[in-house]
Design an enzyme around this catalytic site. Structure first.
Site, PDB file in Angstrom:
ATOM      1  N   TYR A   1     -14.530 -11.873   0.460  1.00 24.47           N
ATOM      2  CA  TYR A   1     -15.075 -10.694   0.027  1.00 24.47           C
ATOM      3  C   TYR A   1     -16.448 -10.710  -0.771  1.00 24.47           C
ATOM      4  O   TYR A   1     -17.470 -10.227  -0.549  1.00 24.47           O
ATOM      5  CB  TYR A   1     -14.313  -9.614  -0.659  1.00 24.47           C
TER       6      TYR A   1
ATOM      7  N   ARG B   1       0.721  -1.097   0.126  1.00 26.58           N
ATOM      8  CA  ARG B   1      -0.200   0.067   0.013  1.00 26.58           C
ATOM      9  C   ARG B   1       0.856   1.231   0.002  1.00 26.58           C
ATOM     10  O   ARG B   1       0.478   2.233   0.831  1.00 26.58           O
ATOM     11  CB  ARG B   1      -0.944   0.163   1.208  1.00 26.58           C
TER      12      ARG B   1
ATOM     13  N   ARG C   1      -3.896   6.843   0.302  1.00 26.66           N
ATOM     14  CA  ARG C   1      -4.422   8.237   1.033  1.00 26.66           C
ATOM     15  C   ARG C   1      -3.326   8.890   1.980  1.00 26.66           C
ATOM     16  O   ARG C   1      -3.696  10.015   2.152  1.00 26.66           O
ATOM     17  CB  ARG C   1      -5.640   7.851   1.719  1.00 26.66           C
TER      18      ARG C   1
ATOM     19  N   ARG D   1      -7.047  11.154  -6.767  1.00 26.11           N
ATOM     20  CA  ARG D   1      -8.377  10.513  -6.386  1.00 26.11           C
ATOM     21  C   ARG D   1      -9.496  11.506  -6.453  1.00 26.11           C
ATOM     22  O   ARG D   1     -10.506  10.997  -6.721  1.00 26.11           O
ATOM     23  CB  ARG D   1      -8.059  10.305  -4.938  1.00 26.11           C
TER      24      ARG D   1
ATOM     25  N   ASP E   1      -6.636  -3.170  -7.588  1.00 25.70           N
ATOM     26  CA  ASP E   1      -7.056  -3.738  -6.161  1.00 25.70           C
ATOM     27  C   ASP E   1      -7.190  -5.103  -6.317  1.00 25.70           C
ATOM     28  O   ASP E   1      -7.659  -5.664  -7.731  1.00 25.70           O
ATOM     29  CB  ASP E   1      -8.354  -2.965  -5.635  1.00 25.70           C
TER      30      ASP E   1
HETATM   31  O1  CP3 Z   1       0.001  -1.458  -2.506  1.00 25.40           O
HETATM   32  C1  CP3 Z   1      -0.322  -0.495  -3.533  1.00 25.40           C
HETATM   33  O2  CP3 Z   1      -0.035   0.637  -3.288  1.00 25.40           O
HETATM   34  C2  CP3 Z   1      -0.936  -1.023  -4.859  1.00 25.40           C
HETATM   35  C3  CP3 Z   1      -2.583  -1.076  -4.754  1.00 25.40           C
HETATM   36  C4  CP3 Z   1      -3.142  -1.609  -3.911  1.00 25.40           C
HETATM   37  C5  CP3 Z   1      -4.703  -1.344  -3.273  1.00 25.40           C
HETATM   38  N1  CP3 Z   1      -5.235  -2.275  -2.629  1.00 25.40           N
HETATM   39  C6  CP3 Z   1      -5.127   0.109  -3.406  1.00 25.40           C
HETATM   40  C7  CP3 Z   1      -6.017   0.478  -2.602  1.00 25.40           C
HETATM   41  C8  CP3 Z   1      -3.194  -3.217  -3.369  1.00 25.40           C
HETATM   42  C9  CP3 Z   1      -2.149  -4.066  -3.578  1.00 25.40           C
HETATM   43  C10 CP3 Z   1      -4.258  -3.476  -2.754  1.00 25.40           C
HETATM   44  C11 CP3 Z   1      -4.592  -4.735  -2.025  1.00 25.40           C
HETATM   45  C12 CP3 Z   1      -5.859  -5.130  -1.304  1.00 25.40           C
HETATM   46  N2  CP3 Z   1      -7.093  -4.748  -1.555  1.00 25.40           N
HETATM   47  C13 CP3 Z   1      -5.870  -6.060  -0.254  1.00 25.40           C
HETATM   48  C14 CP3 Z   1      -4.633  -7.008   0.362  1.00 25.40           C
HETATM   49  C15 CP3 Z   1      -3.915  -6.262   1.094  1.00 25.40           C
HETATM   50  C16 CP3 Z   1      -4.110  -5.933   2.430  1.00 25.40           C
HETATM   51  O3  CP3 Z   1      -4.618  -4.850   2.554  1.00 25.40           O
HETATM   52  O4  CP3 Z   1      -4.631  -6.690   3.187  1.00 25.40           O
HETATM   53  C17 CP3 Z   1      -7.284  -6.251   0.335  1.00 25.40           C
HETATM   54  C18 CP3 Z   1      -7.634  -6.859   1.163  1.00 25.40           C
HETATM   55  C19 CP3 Z   1      -8.044  -5.368  -0.527  1.00 25.40           C
HETATM   56  C20 CP3 Z   1      -9.362  -4.678  -0.643  1.00 25.40           C
HETATM   57  C21 CP3 Z   1      -9.633  -3.344  -0.202  1.00 25.40           C
HETATM   58  N3  CP3 Z   1      -9.532  -2.271  -1.026  1.00 25.40           N
HETATM   59  C22 CP3 Z   1     -10.054  -2.676   1.133  1.00 25.40           C
HETATM   60  C23 CP3 Z   1     -10.713  -3.816   2.318  1.00 25.40           C
HETATM   61  C24 CP3 Z   1     -10.222  -1.278   0.801  1.00 25.40           C
HETATM   62  C25 CP3 Z   1     -10.941  -0.636   1.905  1.00 25.40           C
HETATM   63  C26 CP3 Z   1     -10.052  -0.071   2.855  1.00 25.40           C
HETATM   64  C27 CP3 Z   1      -8.753   0.650   2.583  1.00 25.40           C
HETATM   65  O5  CP3 Z   1      -7.719   0.237   3.042  1.00 25.40           O
HETATM   66  O6  CP3 Z   1      -8.960   1.659   2.016  1.00 25.40           O
HETATM   67  C28 CP3 Z   1      -9.620  -1.301  -0.484  1.00 25.40           C
HETATM   68  C29 CP3 Z   1      -9.384   0.208  -1.119  1.00 25.40           C
HETATM   69  C30 CP3 Z   1      -8.252   0.653  -1.458  1.00 25.40           C
HETATM   70  N4  CP3 Z   1      -7.371  -0.234  -2.167  1.00 25.40           N
HETATM   71  C31 CP3 Z   1      -7.604   1.779  -1.487  1.00 25.40           C
HETATM   72  C32 CP3 Z   1      -6.407   1.602  -2.187  1.00 25.40           C
HETATM   73  C33 CP3 Z   1      -5.257   2.888  -2.321  1.00 25.40           C
HETATM   74  C34 CP3 Z   1      -8.175   3.008  -0.975  1.00 25.40           C
HETATM   75  C35 CP3 Z   1      -9.361   3.715  -1.852  1.00 25.40           C
HETATM   76  C36 CP3 Z   1      -9.644   5.435  -1.457  1.00 25.40           C
HETATM   77  O7  CP3 Z   1     -10.353   5.363  -0.499  1.00 25.40           O
HETATM   78  O8  CP3 Z   1      -9.060   5.938  -2.237  1.00 25.40           O
END
Ligand code: CP3
Length: 349
Positions: A154, A28, A32, A41, A78
């Site tokens: 999910y 990640r 944000r 965003r 994602d």
């Molecule tokens: O790592 C990186 O910078 C690359 C991008 C990336 C995202 N999600 C962007 C994202 C990666 C590799 C992921 C993986 C991901 N997504 C996982 C596995 C890793 C982990 O965190 O356990 C999971 C479970 C998800 C599912 C997911 N996506 C959730 C539960 C959420 C909402 C909660 C949160 O952390 O924001 C997301 C949204 C998400 N994925 C955002 C980003 C940048 C935030 C979106 C926003 O509000 O702008």
């Protein structure tokens, strides 16, 4: 062999070399906590739209690398784009996380199975091409997908969950029916990862964020088996592309995971002791991790001390520095810059 590949520190570490200072990137690392992310965003309505816009997604992939000089860029996308591409309704709501239209039986699986996913993921592959073309000679490009079990949680729960009672309930009650969902995801994930590699990803990571909620028998069936199938097929098609596995929360089952999935590297969660990782896993695979993301949020002396301890614990191992889970949104960007300096300083030499 291309000179670019041979000189990328991440690829050297994943190929078995002990690299000092250790290559680093952060799960990640785009997101944000970066003002430049929030600016991009704000230009689109939905998060899915952002992931499917190659110009914006490339920009977001490159932002942290430009600012901090990590050794890898991870594709901005994602894990839930795959269910979306299979036809499942998906929305990311502010403060609520992902919301999906739940799949609860074989009819639901059959509906998804009739939709070919790759054509709807073409924009993601275009992002991979654009980022690869833009990266410098020392920075590797990581592609990724969710592992079938975690993506299924999910899809079945309809979003995040506290106790996973729907998805586990289905797996216990009707393992054959649930197995059809896992099979569908295993095949679609393999195709998606292979397509990312063909488009320019040099490493792929499988995120199994909820691997740790299963008892050992179910862990073998829903985490290890599908992961082993994906790894073996990726190796057959792309023998030079390392696969990093991240079975978060697996505890002592990390050992079986490493031995039975044949991943090239394993990402350690925050709670896994370094001495366990070095003794039980480090002679088989490269290790990645495992700083507590809260230390990166905290910064200061506690961060410096913890980074020094990790460098000491993993000295002499094939090791990639990373967090034990993703960067927290409240993390001050200055702390990430400080981390980069610490890793390049004498602490790690
Ligand atoms: O790592 C990186 O910078 C690359 C991008 C990336 C995202 N999600 C962007 C994202 C990666 C590799 C992921 C993986 C991901 N997504 C996982 C596995 C890793 C982990 O965190 O356990 C999971 C479970 C998800 C599912 C997911 N996506 C959730 C539960 C959420 C909402 C909660 C949160 O952390 O924001 C997301 C949204 C998400 N994925 C955002 C980003 C940048 C935030 C979106 C926003 O509000 O702008």
């Amino acid at each position: 062999m291309s000179v670019g590949t041979a000189t990328k520190p991440l690829l050297r570490a994943l190929a078995g070399e002990i690299v000092v200072p250790p290559p680093w990137w952060l799960m990640r690392q785009a997101g944000r906590y970066l003002p430049e992310y929030r600016a991009v965003r704000g230009r689109v309505r939905s998060f899915v739209e952002l992931c499917l816009n190659p110009a914006l997604a490339s920009e977001l992939t490159l932002q942290p690398v430009r600012r901090f000089g990590m050794d890898a860029a991870i594709l901005f996308s994602d894990i839930l784009l795959l269910p979306y591409a299979l036809g499942q309704a998906l929305d990311f709501r502010e403060g609520e996380g992902p919301v999906l239209d739940p799949v609860s039986d074989r009819h639901g699986v059959a509906r998804l199975a009739s939709t070919p996913a790759l054509p709807r993921l073409e924009a993601v592959l275009e992002t991979v091409r654009q980022v690869r073309a833009a990266l410098g000679a020392r920075t590797a490009l990581i592609g990724f997908a969710g592992a079938p079990w975690t993506v299924a949680t999910y899809m079945v729960e309809g979003g995040g969950s506290r106790d996973f009672r729907r998805v586990k309930g289905w797996a216990y009650r009707d393992p054959r029916g649930f197995g059809e969902l896992i099979d569908l995801l295993t095949e679609a994930t393999t195709e998606f990862l292979a397509a990312q590699i063909a488009a320019g990803a040099e490493v792929v990571q499988l995120f199994d964020s909820w691997a740790g909620v299963l008892p050992d028998r179910e862990f073998a069936r829903w985490v290890i088996e599908p992961t082993a199938r994906i790894v073996s097929e990726i190796k057959r098609r792309h023998p030079d592309c390392p696969v990093i596995g991240f079975p978060r929360g697996a505890g002592v089952l990390y050992e079986r995971y490493v031995n039975e999935t044949c991943v090239a590297a394993v990402s350690l969660d925050t709670t896994l002791p370094a001495d366990f990782a070095c003794r039980k896993l480090g002679s088989h695979v490269a290790l990645q991790g495992n700083l507590d993301p809260v230390l990166l949020l905290t910064g200061g002396d506690s961060l410096a001390r913890a980074v020094g301890q990790l460098c000491h614990s993993f000295a002499g191992m094939r090791w990639v520095f990373n967090l034990g889970h993703g960067v927290l949104p409240e993390t001050p960007p200055e702390n990430v810059a400080a981390l980069g300096r610490l890793l390049n300083s004498s602490l790690s030499a």
